[in-house]
Design an enzyme around this catalytic site. Structure first.
Site, PDB file in Angstrom:
ATOM      1  CD  GLU A  87      -1.517  -9.735  -5.549  1.00  0.00           C
ATOM      2  OE1 GLU A  87      -1.820 -10.885  -5.916  1.00  0.00           O
ATOM      3  OE2 GLU A  87      -1.982  -9.195  -4.518  1.00  0.00           O
ATOM      4  N   GLY A  88       1.122 -11.995  -5.934  1.00  0.00           N
ATOM      5  CA  GLY A  88       1.364 -13.075  -6.870  1.00  0.00           C
ATOM      6  C   GLY A  88       0.466 -13.032  -8.086  1.00  0.00           C
ATOM      7  CG  ASP A  89      -3.884 -12.678  -9.880  1.00  0.00           C
ATOM      8  OD1 ASP A  89      -3.439 -12.683 -11.040  1.00  0.00           O
ATOM      9  OD2 ASP A  89      -5.099 -12.765  -9.626  1.00  0.00           O
ATOM     10  N   GLY A 147      -6.583  -7.345  -5.873  1.00  0.00           N
ATOM     11  CA  GLY A 147      -7.187  -8.539  -5.310  1.00  0.00           C
ATOM     12  C   GLY A 147      -8.595  -8.802  -5.802  1.00  0.00           C
ATOM     13  CB  CYS A 155     -12.209  -5.662  -3.545  1.00  0.00           C
ATOM     14  SG  CYS A 155     -13.181  -4.142  -3.617  1.00  0.00           S
ATOM     15  CG  LEU A 172     -18.044  -6.993   4.720  1.00  0.00           C
ATOM     16  CD1 LEU A 172     -18.726  -6.084   5.734  1.00  0.00           C
ATOM     17  CD2 LEU A 172     -18.903  -7.177   3.489  1.00  0.00           C
ATOM     18  CB  ALA A 173     -13.345  -4.786   0.172  1.00  0.00           C
ATOM     19  CG  HIS A 210     -36.213  19.749   4.042  1.00  0.00           C
ATOM     20  ND1 HIS A 210     -36.843  18.522   4.096  1.00  0.00           N
ATOM     21  CD2 HIS A 210     -37.071  20.593   3.413  1.00  0.00           C
ATOM     22  CE1 HIS A 210     -38.035  18.616   3.544  1.00  0.00           C
ATOM     23  NE2 HIS A 210     -38.196  19.874   3.123  1.00  0.00           N
TER      24      HIS A 210
END
Length: 567
Positions: free
Chosen positions: A114-116, A120, A122, A407-408, A536
């Site tokens: 991971e560069g950040d 990510g 999301c 979408l994640a 119900h």
């Protein structure tokens, strides 16, 4: 105290894999499938005498436990010979995280680069902080609705909010979820490597100054906000969703360019907090991509009743940030003729025109891979395709970077599918079974085909299409919540009961869609699932009524047999 539970077992015969739950003495000659709400599970073994054997329920501490052996992995395993890792994942968003956890469960020695920051888009700039803001907008909207509160017999003084407190709620939630993801991977022994990952060649990856090898590699680098040409983003008055989630200001008047998921959700937030909104949409109608009937109802509820106006069929050809006391300037042109149409002066502009894949600098040229509009080409098994149309061995791409479904949860599902493949079980993900949701108030959710898409498919393949609908006004729980505004719609084949699509607009629609999405994924037919029982009064009965309203020519696929199980 004992109770007798009556279960319905299908007569259909499907291959039954060897399961540790099955007694070694149980005869496998007549395998049967247990059905719960139409979802097939090869869970029990049966003797030829058609009686339930070798199945025992143990009740302990109010928990029903099935006696079965389960495989588990003890941390991050040893890698295959000649490789540093069995699996290297570039990108630690939701897709990469899901793949990593499943890989360790399967016994693969796994590294994630991971560069950040972990989580990510999301977690840090998307799903998670936006839902925190939407939770605030939902409560504000309810407290501000005097008629709604009086219907409950409640009296509430004027509602207000602290902008920084709201922003902190979103930021703190993102931090908490990010830490949870990081800790879950660390606890399983996944190696989290910091740096920007790039493919050097077959089964070889570089991050920082380090080079590692992996038997298989997954690219899961996600996406970034897409900003069309002519739009100048300053991060203050002209912003993307990344900036908006920080909620550094609540402008009196904001233009939102794009009326899809992102634009709709932010219109919900801003109007609840007091802003006036103007939508700018390039297509001739708002909410493109939604089923037209659902879109029409949603527009009446989510747009027409709020401080929102809109321009359709126009492009924002140029947007200039506010400066020197001047407002944000938006120049509009006709989407078809490109002729000047109008000019808007607003306090702020949010660019919600979608997202672009983050695939630059990945070293794709080293393996002869050419992106298509920025997306990495893959086949149905997420295997990367090179410039000659051939598969790149041991290289996969999941999530927004491949563009199949941005979408994640789709990214996570694709990652799990890849891990299944590299561990010896062929798996193809059915993207039509993946649900989507827009978290406005009320929510919108969908899975499968829209009505126009279904009718186009039917015309090509020669079958008929039918529609079933039910209203939230007929649901007791929705009425109890004073939230009867809503509609559920199912598109299906009346000849065989196949579900083609389900669309819901109403209270907790995002939570209600999964019974339909699972039915599509598992191939469950309407004539079977309509016999399922729902509690119900619950909102789930909206979907139950939808199934019951369908008219299918074929009978139930099996003849049910009542079997008594003592618990």
């Amino acid at each position: 105290m004992q109770s007798v539970l009556s279960l319905s077992f299908s007569q259909a015969s499907l291959p039954l894999a060897n399961r540790t739950l099955c007694s070694s003495n149980a005869a496998p000659s007549t395998p049967r499938n247990l059905r719960f709400c139409g979802l097939r599970r090869e869970a029990f073994c049966f003797s030829p005498s058609k009686q339930l054997t070798s199945c025992r329920f143990h009740i302990q501490s109010r928990r029903i436990e099935v006696s079965a052996a389960a495989s588990s992995s003890a941390g991050n395993g040893a890698p295959s010979k000649s490789f540093d890792y069995d699996l290297i994942i570039i990108g630690a968003g939701v897709g990469g995280h899901g793949a990593a956890l499943h890989a360790v469960e399967k016994g693969l020695k796994t590294a994630i680069i991971e560069g950040d920051v972990v989580g990510g888009t999301c977690v840090n700039r998307g799903c998670v902080p936006s839902k925190a803001l939407l939770a605030v907008s939902g409560r504000m909207r309810e407290l501000q609705n005097e008629h709604h509160m009086k219907a409950f017999g409640l009296q509430v003084s004027a509602a207000g909010y602290d902008r920084q407190g709201v922003a902190d709620h979103a930021s703190n939630l993102a931090t908490k979820i990010r830490n949870n993801l990081t800790n879950s991977m660390k606890a399983l022994g996944v190696d989290i490597l910091t740096g920007f990952g790039a493919v050097l060649g077959p089964q070889k990856v570089k991050y920082g100054d380090n080079i590692i090898t992996g038997k298989d590699i997954i690219i899961a680098t996600g996406s970034v906000p897409f900003v069309p040409k002519g739009i100048e983003v300053d991060g203050k008055t002209v912003i993307t969703s990344d900036h908006a989630l920080k909620l550094e200001s609540v402008p009196d008047w904001i233009a939102i360019v794009g009326s899809g998921y992102i634009g709709l959700e932010f219109s919900d937030v801003y109007t609840a907090l007091g802003s006036e909104v103007t939508f700018i949409e390039a297509l001739d109608q708002l909410m493109p991509g939604f089923d037209p009937e659902i879109s029409k109802l949603a527009q009446r509820v989510l747009i027409n009743t709020r401080k929102i106006d809109y321009h359709t069929g126009v492009f924002a050809s140029k947007i200039t940030p506010a400066k020197d006391g001047k407002p944000v300037l938006i120049e509009l042109i006709d989407a078809k003729t490109k002729e000047p149409k109008d000019t808007l002066e607003v306090d702020a502009a949010l660019i919600a025109t979608g997202r672009a894949p983050f695939t630059n600098g990945l070293g794709l040229e080293n393996i002869n891979v050419t992106t298509q509009r920025g997306f990495i080409p893959v086949d149905e098994r997420m295997r990367v395709i090179d410039g000659n149309g051939k598969l790149v061995p041991h290289l996969y791409c999941i999530g927004d970077a491949n563009g199949k479904l941005m979408l994640a949860h789709a990214a996570s599902a694709q990652g799990i599918s890849v891990v299944e493949q590299v561990t010896g079980r062929d798996h193809v993900l059915n993207h039509l079974s993946i649900p989507a949701a827009c978290f406005t108030h009320p929510e919108i959710s969908m899975v499968g085909l829209t009505e126009p898409q279904a009718r186009e498919k039917a015309e090509k393949e020669g079958f008929k299409v039918s529609i079933a609908k039910t209203s939230f006004k007929a649901n007791t729980k929705a009425l109890a919540e004073n939230e009867g505004e809503g509609l559920a719609k199912m598109i299906y084949r009346p000849d065989n009961g196949e579900i083609l699509g389900v669309h819901i607009f109403g209270l907790h629609a995002a939570d209600l869609i999964h019974e339909a999405s699972n039915a599509i994924a598992l191939g469950t037919r309407i004539q079977d699932i309509k016999l399922a029982v729902h509690a119900h009064p619950t909102l789930s009965e909206v979907v139950d009524e939808l199934f019951k309203a369908a008219k299918v020519d074929s009978p139930a696929s099996v003849t049910a047999q009542s079997v008594k199980v003592t618990v």
